[in-house]
Design a protein around this motif. Structure first.
Motif, PDB file in Angstrom:
ATOM      1  N   ARG A  30       0.838  -1.206   0.000  1.00 18.37           N
ATOM      2  CA  ARG A  30       0.000   0.000   0.000  1.00 18.37           C
ATOM      3  C   ARG A  30       0.874   1.258   0.000  1.00 18.37           C
ATOM      4  NH1 ARG A  30      -5.219   0.362   3.430  1.00 18.37           N
ATOM      5  NH2 ARG A  30      -6.180   0.068   1.411  1.00 18.37           N
ATOM      6  N   HIS A  31       1.906   1.297   0.861  1.00 16.44           N
ATOM      7  CA  HIS A  31       2.782   2.468   0.957  1.00 16.44           C
ATOM      8  C   HIS A  31       4.205   2.013   1.220  1.00 16.44           C
ATOM      9  CE1 HIS A  31      -0.694   5.084   1.169  1.00 16.44           C
ATOM     10  NE2 HIS A  31      -1.131   4.463   2.254  1.00 16.44           N
ATOM     11  N   SER A  46      14.454   4.923   9.083  1.00 19.64           N
ATOM     12  CA  SER A  46      13.792   3.622   9.048  1.00 19.64           C
ATOM     13  C   SER A  46      13.089   3.493   7.698  1.00 19.64           C
ATOM     14  CB  SER A  46      12.741   3.512  10.159  1.00 19.64           C
ATOM     15  OG  SER A  46      13.325   3.686  11.418  1.00 19.64           O
ATOM     16  N   LEU A  47      13.067   2.292   7.168  1.00 21.11           N
ATOM     17  CA  LEU A  47      12.330   1.994   5.940  1.00 21.11           C
ATOM     18  C   LEU A  47      11.192   1.056   6.300  1.00 21.11           C
ATOM     19  CD1 LEU A  47      15.308   1.247   3.503  1.00 21.11           C
ATOM     20  CD2 LEU A  47      14.199   3.441   3.994  1.00 21.11           C
ATOM     21  N   ALA A  48      10.015   1.286   5.725  1.00 21.72           N
ATOM     22  CA  ALA A  48       8.862   0.452   6.070  1.00 21.72           C
ATOM     23  C   ALA A  48       7.967   0.229   4.863  1.00 21.72           C
ATOM     24  CB  ALA A  48       8.063   1.098   7.200  1.00 21.72           C
ATOM     25  N   LEU A  49       7.372  -0.951   4.835  1.00 26.08           N
ATOM     26  CA  LEU A  49       6.347  -1.315   3.867  1.00 26.08           C
ATOM     27  C   LEU A  49       5.025  -1.438   4.604  1.00 26.08           C
ATOM     28  CD1 LEU A  49       7.816  -4.264   1.740  1.00 26.08           C
ATOM     29  CD2 LEU A  49       7.223  -1.984   0.926  1.00 26.08           C
ATOM     30  N   VAL A  50       4.054  -0.634   4.221  1.00 26.87           N
ATOM     31  CA  VAL A  50       2.696  -0.766   4.747  1.00 26.87           C
ATOM     32  C   VAL A  50       1.954  -1.647   3.750  1.00 26.87           C
ATOM     33  CG1 VAL A  50       0.559   0.417   5.364  1.00 26.87           C
ATOM     34  CG2 VAL A  50       2.776   1.515   5.814  1.00 26.87           C
ATOM     35  N   MET A  51       1.487  -2.788   4.221  1.00 24.29           N
ATOM     36  CA  MET A  51       0.800  -3.740   3.352  1.00 24.29           C
ATOM     37  C   MET A  51      -0.712  -3.535   3.438  1.00 24.29           C
ATOM     38  SD  MET A  51       3.540  -5.150   2.282  1.00 24.29           S
ATOM     39  CE  MET A  51       3.194  -6.695   1.458  1.00 24.29           C
ATOM     40  N   LYS A  52      -1.408  -3.998   2.416  1.00 23.22           N
ATOM     41  CA  LYS A  52      -2.872  -4.003   2.461  1.00 23.22           C
ATOM     42  C   LYS A  52      -3.311  -5.085   3.437  1.00 23.22           C
ATOM     43  CE  LYS A  52      -3.257  -2.346  -2.250  1.00 23.22           C
ATOM     44  NZ  LYS A  52      -3.556  -2.693  -3.646  1.00 23.22           N
ATOM     45  N   ASN A 118      -2.222  10.890   9.347  1.00 19.24           N
ATOM     46  CA  ASN A 118      -1.903  11.314   7.982  1.00 19.24           C
ATOM     47  C   ASN A 118      -2.619  10.482   6.919  1.00 19.24           C
ATOM     48  OD1 ASN A 118       0.258  13.519   8.053  1.00 19.24           O
ATOM     49  ND2 ASN A 118       0.956  12.077   9.605  1.00 19.24           N
ATOM     50  N   HIS A 119      -3.542   9.634   7.341  1.00 23.49           N
ATOM     51  CA  HIS A 119      -4.382   8.815   6.462  1.00 23.49           C
ATOM     52  C   HIS A 119      -3.592   7.799   5.633  1.00 23.49           C
ATOM     53  CE1 HIS A 119      -7.739  11.339   7.616  1.00 23.49           C
ATOM     54  NE2 HIS A 119      -6.975  12.396   7.339  1.00 23.49           N
ATOM     55  N   TYR A 120      -2.442   7.346   6.160  1.00 18.45           N
ATOM     56  CA  TYR A 120      -1.701   6.263   5.519  1.00 18.45           C
ATOM     57  C   TYR A 120      -2.147   4.908   6.054  1.00 18.45           C
ATOM     58  CZ  TYR A 120       1.219  10.035   3.831  1.00 18.45           C
ATOM     59  OH  TYR A 120       1.666  11.188   3.237  1.00 18.45           O
ATOM     60  N   LEU A 121      -2.849   4.920   7.180  1.00 15.74           N
ATOM     61  CA  LEU A 121      -3.494   3.732   7.736  1.00 15.74           C
ATOM     62  C   LEU A 121      -4.951   4.093   7.996  1.00 15.74           C
ATOM     63  CD1 LEU A 121      -1.010   2.459  10.497  1.00 15.74           C
ATOM     64  CD2 LEU A 121      -1.417   1.454   8.248  1.00 15.74           C
ATOM     65  N   PRO A 122      -5.857   3.119   7.824  1.00 11.61           N
ATOM     66  CA  PRO A 122      -7.256   3.410   8.162  1.00 11.61           C
ATOM     67  C   PRO A 122      -7.409   3.608   9.672  1.00 11.61           C
ATOM     68  CG  PRO A 122      -7.015   1.134   7.393  1.00 11.61           C
ATOM     69  CD  PRO A 122      -5.673   1.783   7.291  1.00 11.61           C
ATOM     70  N   ARG A 123      -8.423   4.378  10.039  1.00  8.51           N
ATOM     71  CA  ARG A 123      -8.638   4.642  11.458  1.00  8.51           C
ATOM     72  C   ARG A 123      -9.050   3.362  12.170  1.00  8.51           C
ATOM     73  NH1 ARG A 123     -14.224   6.284  12.726  1.00  8.51           N
ATOM     74  NH2 ARG A 123     -15.450   5.833  10.880  1.00  8.51           N
TER      75      ARG A 123
END
Length: 128
Positions: A30-31, A46-52, A118-123
């Motif tokens: 996702r991001h 830090s490096l991160a992968l936000v997955m669906k 910041n709306h990168y994750l759902p509430r």
């Protein structure tokens, strides 16, 4: 939905595992994040992968290599190249360093709050 950070290491050789996860499941990415610590004594990001989220299960993992990637560096360049390959923008945020927190889990909850704001994750959704 459960959202959880999954730490892989500090971004040395484990960055290749993070990149492999992104390449193995590009449809789930996702991001792609670069988290810069707001600390002059620790300029490593830090490096991160936000997955669906998974379906079923509604679990959203966030894979992270924690505060070990200098900017600029070859590892940072590889991250940017992966973003281009996966057709994602790299989202760069400045955050408090993990050392300011007494526990890594509290730091991760702090990051989840920032990502939600910041709306990168759902509430947070509660089920009663």
């Amino acid at each position: 939905m459960m959202q959880r950070f999954i730490p892989l290491g500090n971004g040395y050789s484990d960055i290749y595992e993070l990149m492999y996860i992104g390449r193995a499941m590009p449809e789930r990415v996702r991001h792609m994040l670069v988290l810069h610590p707001f600390d002059e004594n620790n300029p490593e990001a830090s490096l991160a992968l936000v997955m669906k989220p998974t379906n079923p299960g509604n679990f959203q993992p966030i894979y992270i290599c924690l505060e070990g990637v200098p900017i600029p560096s070859k590892r940072y360049d590889l991250w940017r190249e992966l973003a281009d390959e996966l057709q994602h923008d790299v989202i760069e945020l400045t955050v408090s360093p993990s050392g300011k927190f007494s526990d890594q889990e509290i730091f991760f909850q702090h990051l989840i709050g920032i990502l939600r704001t910041n709306h990168y994750l759902p509430r947070l959704q509660r089920s009663f």
